[in-house]
Design an enzyme around this catalytic site. Structure first.
Site, PDB file in Angstrom:
ATOM      1  N   PHE A 471     -42.119  32.774  72.570  1.00 40.08           N
ATOM      2  CA  PHE A 471     -40.739  32.323  72.814  1.00 40.08           C
ATOM      3  C   PHE A 471     -40.611  31.392  74.022  1.00 40.08           C
ATOM      4  O   PHE A 471     -39.667  31.499  74.794  1.00 40.08           O
ATOM      5  CB  PHE A 471     -39.784  33.527  72.989  1.00 40.08           C
ATOM      6  CG  PHE A 471     -40.083  34.700  72.098  1.00 40.08           C
ATOM      7  CD1 PHE A 471     -40.281  34.532  70.735  1.00 40.08           C
ATOM      8  CD2 PHE A 471     -40.153  35.970  72.618  1.00 40.08           C
ATOM      9  CE1 PHE A 471     -40.549  35.619  69.904  1.00 40.08           C
ATOM     10  CE2 PHE A 471     -40.425  37.068  71.799  1.00 40.08           C
ATOM     11  CZ  PHE A 471     -40.622  36.893  70.442  1.00 40.08           C
ATOM     12  N   HIS A 472     -41.536  30.430  74.169  1.00 42.49           N
ATOM     13  CA  HIS A 472     -41.500  29.517  75.311  1.00 42.49           C
ATOM     14  C   HIS A 472     -41.474  28.047  74.881  1.00 42.49           C
ATOM     15  O   HIS A 472     -42.246  27.240  75.413  1.00 42.49           O
ATOM     16  CB  HIS A 472     -42.717  29.742  76.216  1.00 42.49           C
ATOM     17  CG  HIS A 472     -42.786  31.085  76.861  1.00 42.49           C
ATOM     18  ND1 HIS A 472     -43.941  31.576  77.446  1.00 42.49           N
ATOM     19  CD2 HIS A 472     -41.849  32.053  77.018  1.00 42.49           C
ATOM     20  CE1 HIS A 472     -43.711  32.790  77.930  1.00 42.49           C
ATOM     21  NE2 HIS A 472     -42.448  33.106  77.681  1.00 42.49           N
ATOM     22  N   PRO A 473     -40.622  27.625  73.964  1.00 46.22           N
ATOM     23  CA  PRO A 473     -40.636  26.211  73.581  1.00 46.22           C
ATOM     24  C   PRO A 473     -40.119  25.308  74.701  1.00 46.22           C
ATOM     25  O   PRO A 473     -39.113  25.616  75.349  1.00 46.22           O
ATOM     26  CB  PRO A 473     -39.711  26.172  72.358  1.00 46.22           C
ATOM     27  CG  PRO A 473     -38.775  27.327  72.563  1.00 46.22           C
ATOM     28  CD  PRO A 473     -39.604  28.387  73.216  1.00 46.22           C
TER      29      PRO A 473
END
Length: 548
Positions: A471-473
């Protein structure tokens, strides 16, 4: 409610971490009117605030956009859920609460790539400005800010054993990951207040909600920006069933994140010409880089069954365990319900060729097939490891001109051979740690991906099988001065005046760690840049009903 005269100086799109901080900083001047627009609702859903409640927020349309990626060839054709916060506080309302800055060299590289003012020595004061650290002020920590950083309130024997096993494997124990070099193993510090999630809404909006010059509107679906003579002058959005136009003479600041901000630009006719023409959107300003350079941390979730030790799997699968967790949390806000999703972390080099730690571990006293599914009924822990500096690049594009339509998200995981090599190294290193003497009393047995997979090619296959987003775009509106860059070092969109972007989308390269607090730092930097721009004439914003 909007102010009676509908006049504002700044319009901020997106009330995630960056938008909340910017609304706070820009509205500090009582003579300056600020409007903050959020697509989601209020952050009054109870599971937001109980730390373990992230399990009920991710994949829940009450708090999550519920995006999906394109099928990923590198992940055996799988499509992944791609959580993004859709609520006040944004992703800080549904994330893992880990306080992490990354490494000093991350920011030095940004500056060396042609972005002056973004080196570690420049950004460290910005991190400290918003920080309220449990240990007080120091050379590397601040104590007077709003962003609470605390120690965790619960521990597990299996995690203590993993930390000792890491030390036996040459990974030193550390107490703080945030001094610029995060190599080592230790417990994460978290954004909580006495066992309750501390999100950006609590930190930056609630303390200033009485300011007459700050308006926060929720459930606002932003479509596009209006450009006049090369200047962004208005935001076109649906609010309370009507299309509204919010017109700004000072600045519009996009804080909609690595997925939302490029989408707004593209629907506004700002982006790659072939995409816009294919979708029938008039090209207002060609910027080929909008939506490109998508980077994310792919986690490999290795699961180990254990014996002779308690994990959350046993507790959560027992009626009395659940009752006990609830009573403990009610009593003193501790116990398993106060847990961050990952409590123990480690940063390490995948091989001697790496100049600094390029792997991050999130170690959890639990296991499950995937987020949103029940915990396994056997005792286990998960050692999740991700490549901090992936070479693969993807992109995100709108799929149509409809603002309610889901975007096309293609992270392109494991497409670069170097990422496959690092993945194989990460699996081997994890196995080495788990085989250390400290874990031997618990008889760890590899459940996923399985010890039958041993060769280089088999480990590539394993990475494709167990890999998933953490969850680190970032990176889809990259900062720089090249032909594919979208904003300059002042965060101004190239070729469009009156418009800045202040969120994770501007990162040229992904940071070496979790991305929430670096996003707050970006917003703090943006606030300095905007407020120091004294030459900009004060303008107003008006709201008028329009047709889309």
């Amino acid at each position: 409610m909007a102010s009676a005269d509908h006049s504002y100086d700044y319009v901020i799109v997106g009330a995630g971490p960056a938008g909340c901080l910017l609304a706070n900083r820009l509205s500090a001047d009582p003579g300056c009117r600020v409007l903050l627009l959020e697509a989601g609702g209020r952050d009054n859903y109870p599971w937001i605030h109980i730390p373990v409640g992230y399990l009920y927020c991710i994949g829940n349309p009450r708090t999550d956009w519920c995006f999906k990626t394109q099928a990923q060839p590198g992940l055996q054709g799988r499509s992944l859920g791609y959580p993004r916060g859709k609520v006040l506080g944004g992703c800080s309302s549904i994330n893992g609460m880990i306080y992490m800055r990354g490494q000093a060299q991350d920011y030095d590289r940004w500056a060396e790539a042609g972005n002056p003012g973004w080196a570690w020595e420049d950004v460290l004061p910005l991190f400290k400005a918003s920080e309220k650290h449990f240990a007080g002020a120091s050379d590397v920590h601040g104590a007077d800010g709003e962003w609470r950083v605390e120690q965790q309130r619960y521990s597990w024997a299996i995690l203590d054993a993993f930390r000792e096993a890491a030390a036996q494997s040459g990974i030193a124990s550390v107490s703080d990951f945030n001094g610029g070099d995060n190599q080592g193993c230790g417990y994460f510090q978290v954004n909580q207040r006495s066992g309750v999630r501390w999100n950006a809404s609590k930190a930056f909006l609630r303390p200033v909600q009485a300011r007459a010059n700050l308006t926060v509107l929720t459930d606002v679906l932003v479509d596009n920006l209006i450009l006049e003579n090369g200047r962004a002058t208005a935001v076109n959005a649906r609010w309370q069933g009507n299309w509204q136009r919010f017109t700004a003479r000072r600045e519009i600041i996009l804080c909609a994140g690595a997925i939302g901000s490029p989408g707004i630009l593209q629907r506004s006719g700002i982006g790659p010409r072939p995409l816009l023409e294919r979708l029938g959107i008039a090209v207002q300003h060609e910027l080929p880089g909008v939506g490109g350079n998508l980077q994310d941390h792919l986690q490999l979730r290795l699961i180990y069954q254990v014996s002779n030790v308690r994990t959350l799997n046993q507790v959560a699968n027992s009626l009395w365990g659940k009752v006990g967790m609830g009573l403990r949390y009610l009593y003193d806000r501790s116990g398993p319900l106060a847990m961050a999703p990952s409590q123990l972390g480690a940063f390490v080099r995948s091989g001697p060729e790496q100049a600094s730690a390029n792997l991050q571990y999130h170690v959890q006293p639990l296991s499950l097939e995937r987020f949103g599914e029940p915990l396994h009924r056997f005792p286990a822990f998960t050692a999740s490891v991700c490549n901090l500096r992936p070479a693969s690049r993807g992109r995100v594009d709108i799929g149509s001109a409809d603002p309610a339509a889901a975007p096309t998200i293609d992270p392109n995981y494991l497409s670069d051979p170097q990422d496959l090599k690092v993945a194989a190294q990460a699996i081997r290193l994890t196995r080495q740690i788990v085989q250390a003497p400290a874990l031997a009393p618990f008889q760890p047995r590899e459940y996923l991906p399985g010890t039958a997979l041993q060769t280089e090619e088999q480990l590539y296959e394993a990475a494709g099988k167990i890999g998933t987003t953490i969850f680190h775009p970032v990176g889809t509106c990259r900062m720089g001065s090249g032909p594919l860059d979208v904003v300059d070092a002042q965060l101004r969109v190239h070729g469009v005046s009156g418009l800045r972007i202040a969120d994770a989308s501007i990162m040229p390269q992904i940071v070496s760690g979790n991305t929430c607090s670096p996003t707050l730092m970006i917003a703090e930097k943006a606030a300095h840049l905007i407020l120091n721009n004294a030459a900009s004439p004060r303008g107003t914003v008006t709201a008028a009903v329009v047709t889309p």
